[in-house]
Design a protein around this motif. Structure first.
Motif, mmCIF file in Angstrom:
data_model
loop_
_atom_site.group_PDB
_atom_site.id
_atom_site.type_symbol
_atom_site.label_atom_id
_atom_site.label_comp_id
_atom_site.label_asym_id
_atom_site.label_seq_id
_atom_site.Cartn_x
_atom_site.Cartn_y
_atom_site.Cartn_z
ATOM 1 N N LYS A 96 0.833 -1.197 0.000
ATOM 2 C CA LYS A 96 0.000 0.000 0.000
ATOM 3 C C LYS A 96 0.869 1.249 0.000
ATOM 4 O O LYS A 96 1.913 1.281 0.646
ATOM 5 C CB LYS A 96 -0.918 0.029 1.232
ATOM 6 C CG LYS A 96 -1.860 -1.142 1.350
ATOM 7 C CD LYS A 96 -2.981 -1.026 0.359
ATOM 8 C CE LYS A 96 -3.949 -2.170 0.562
ATOM 9 N NZ LYS A 96 -5.049 -2.118 -0.362
ATOM 10 N N GLN A 145 10.294 7.874 7.843
ATOM 11 C CA GLN A 145 8.869 8.090 8.079
ATOM 12 C C GLN A 145 8.651 8.964 9.303
ATOM 13 O O GLN A 145 7.747 9.798 9.315
ATOM 14 C CB GLN A 145 8.141 6.756 8.206
ATOM 15 C CG GLN A 145 8.076 6.021 6.900
ATOM 16 C CD GLN A 145 7.353 4.693 6.987
ATOM 17 O OE1 GLN A 145 6.880 4.294 8.049
ATOM 18 N NE2 GLN A 145 7.272 3.996 5.881
ATOM 19 N N LYS A 169 1.758 12.244 14.933
ATOM 20 C CA LYS A 169 2.576 11.318 15.712
ATOM 21 C C LYS A 169 3.156 10.250 14.780
ATOM 22 O O LYS A 169 2.570 9.909 13.763
ATOM 23 C CB LYS A 169 1.756 10.671 16.807
ATOM 24 C CG LYS A 169 1.287 11.669 17.848
ATOM 25 C CD LYS A 169 0.840 10.958 19.087
ATOM 26 C CE LYS A 169 0.369 11.935 20.124
ATOM 27 N NZ LYS A 169 1.432 12.602 20.828
ATOM 28 N N GLU A 170 4.307 9.736 15.171
ATOM 29 C CA GLU A 170 4.997 8.731 14.372
ATOM 30 C C GLU A 170 4.108 7.523 14.101
ATOM 31 O O GLU A 170 4.043 7.027 12.969
ATOM 32 C CB GLU A 170 6.275 8.308 15.099
ATOM 33 C CG GLU A 170 7.137 7.360 14.325
ATOM 34 C CD GLU A 170 8.422 7.030 15.066
ATOM 35 O OE1 GLU A 170 9.130 6.143 14.589
ATOM 36 O OE2 GLU A 170 8.710 7.647 16.115
ATOM 37 N N ILE A 171 3.398 7.053 15.095
ATOM 38 C CA ILE A 171 2.537 5.886 14.920
ATOM 39 C C ILE A 171 1.432 6.159 13.895
ATOM 40 O O ILE A 171 0.997 5.258 13.185
ATOM 41 C CB ILE A 171 1.948 5.398 16.271
ATOM 42 C CG1 ILE A 171 1.274 4.036 16.131
ATOM 43 C CG2 ILE A 171 0.983 6.407 16.840
ATOM 44 C CD1 ILE A 171 2.228 2.922 15.846
ATOM 45 N N THR A 172 1.017 7.408 13.786
ATOM 46 C CA THR A 172 -0.054 7.763 12.850
ATOM 47 C C THR A 172 0.375 7.524 11.411
ATOM 48 O O THR A 172 -0.393 6.976 10.619
ATOM 49 C CB THR A 172 -0.485 9.223 13.054
ATOM 50 O OG1 THR A 172 -0.928 9.376 14.406
ATOM 51 C CG2 THR A 172 -1.598 9.617 12.113
ATOM 52 N N TYR A 232 2.521 5.399 10.328
ATOM 53 C CA TYR A 232 2.560 3.951 10.111
ATOM 54 C C TYR A 232 1.154 3.408 9.870
ATOM 55 O O TYR A 232 0.950 2.569 8.990
ATOM 56 C CB TYR A 232 3.202 3.231 11.304
ATOM 57 C CG TYR A 232 4.631 3.646 11.575
ATOM 58 C CD1 TYR A 232 5.544 3.813 10.542
ATOM 59 C CD2 TYR A 232 5.057 3.875 12.866
ATOM 60 C CE1 TYR A 232 6.854 4.195 10.795
ATOM 61 C CE2 TYR A 232 6.370 4.249 13.133
ATOM 62 C CZ TYR A 232 7.258 4.411 12.087
ATOM 63 O OH TYR A 232 8.550 4.783 12.346
ATOM 64 N N ARG A 233 0.193 3.885 10.629
ATOM 65 C CA ARG A 233 -1.199 3.450 10.452
ATOM 66 C C ARG A 233 -1.746 3.902 9.114
ATOM 67 O O ARG A 233 -2.412 3.140 8.418
ATOM 68 C CB ARG A 233 -2.073 3.987 11.578
ATOM 69 C CG ARG A 233 -1.847 3.302 12.889
ATOM 70 C CD ARG A 233 -2.800 3.838 13.940
ATOM 71 N NE ARG A 233 -2.504 3.269 15.231
ATOM 72 C CZ ARG A 233 -2.593 3.942 16.366
ATOM 73 N NH1 ARG A 233 -3.004 5.185 16.379
ATOM 74 N NH2 ARG A 233 -2.302 3.352 17.503
ATOM 75 N N TRP A 234 -1.498 5.172 8.772
ATOM 76 C CA TRP A 234 -1.999 5.693 7.501
ATOM 77 C C TRP A 234 -1.450 4.901 6.326
ATOM 78 O O TRP A 234 -2.168 4.629 5.369
ATOM 79 C CB TRP A 234 -1.596 7.154 7.330
ATOM 80 C CG TRP A 234 -2.362 8.131 8.145
ATOM 81 C CD1 TRP A 234 -3.329 7.866 9.075
ATOM 82 C CD2 TRP A 234 -2.225 9.557 8.116
ATOM 83 N NE1 TRP A 234 -3.787 9.040 9.630
ATOM 84 C CE2 TRP A 234 -3.135 10.089 9.049
ATOM 85 C CE3 TRP A 234 -1.413 10.421 7.403
ATOM 86 C CZ2 TRP A 234 -3.259 11.458 9.272
ATOM 87 C CZ3 TRP A 234 -1.528 11.778 7.625
ATOM 88 C CH2 TRP A 234 -2.450 12.297 8.546
ATOM 89 N N ARG A 280 -0.617 1.832 6.083
ATOM 90 C CA ARG A 280 -1.080 0.443 6.007
ATOM 91 C C ARG A 280 -2.256 0.252 5.057
ATOM 92 O O ARG A 280 -2.458 -0.839 4.533
ATOM 93 C CB ARG A 280 -1.510 -0.055 7.387
ATOM 94 C CG ARG A 280 -0.380 -0.496 8.227
ATOM 95 C CD ARG A 280 -0.934 -1.191 9.464
ATOM 96 N NE ARG A 280 -0.262 -0.619 10.614
ATOM 97 C CZ ARG A 280 -0.769 -0.465 11.801
ATOM 98 N NH1 ARG A 280 -2.006 -0.831 12.046
ATOM 99 N NH2 ARG A 280 -0.070 0.053 12.768
ATOM 100 N N THR A 281 -3.055 1.298 4.888
ATOM 101 C CA THR A 281 -4.234 1.208 4.028
ATOM 102 C C THR A 281 -4.162 2.311 2.972
ATOM 103 O O THR A 281 -3.309 3.195 3.043
ATOM 104 C CB THR A 281 -5.529 1.385 4.848
ATOM 105 O OG1 THR A 281 -5.500 2.655 5.493
ATOM 106 C CG2 THR A 281 -5.677 0.292 5.890
ATOM 107 N N HIS A 331 -5.071 12.806 3.625
ATOM 108 C CA HIS A 331 -3.846 12.280 4.226
ATOM 109 C C HIS A 331 -2.707 12.287 3.213
ATOM 110 O O HIS A 331 -1.569 12.617 3.555
ATOM 111 C CB HIS A 331 -4.058 10.875 4.771
ATOM 112 C CG HIS A 331 -4.954 10.836 5.961
ATOM 113 N ND1 HIS A 331 -5.499 9.659 6.433
ATOM 114 C CD2 HIS A 331 -5.414 11.804 6.779
ATOM 115 C CE1 HIS A 331 -6.249 9.916 7.493
ATOM 116 N NE2 HIS A 331 -6.208 11.217 7.719
#
Length: 61
Positions: A5, A20, A30-33, A35-37, A39-40, A46
């Motif tokens: 993706k 990233q 946030k860094e985790i955001t 990574y989540r974005w 993924r899909t 975004h």
């Protein structure tokens, strides 16, 4: 084989020697955001946020 993706955004980050977490920091998320974005499939909003952050970081280097 599984499709990666947002390969274009991922490649743009790598091609410019960015990480990233740097893009996330520049985008004000946030860094985790990020990574989540990634993924899909990115929403247009975004995608625009990440593209802008990448462009800003490229201009600084």
């Amino acid at each position: 084989m599984r499709e990666i993706k947002n390969a274009d955004i991922r490649d743009e980050i790598k091609r410019n020697g960015l990480t990233q977490w740097e893009v996330a920091e520049q985008a004000g998320i946030k860094e985790i955001t990020i990574y989540r974005w990634l993924r899909t499939d990115l929403t247009p909003e975004h995608r625009a946020i990440l593209t802008k952050a990448i462009e800003e970081l490229k201009a600084c280097s």
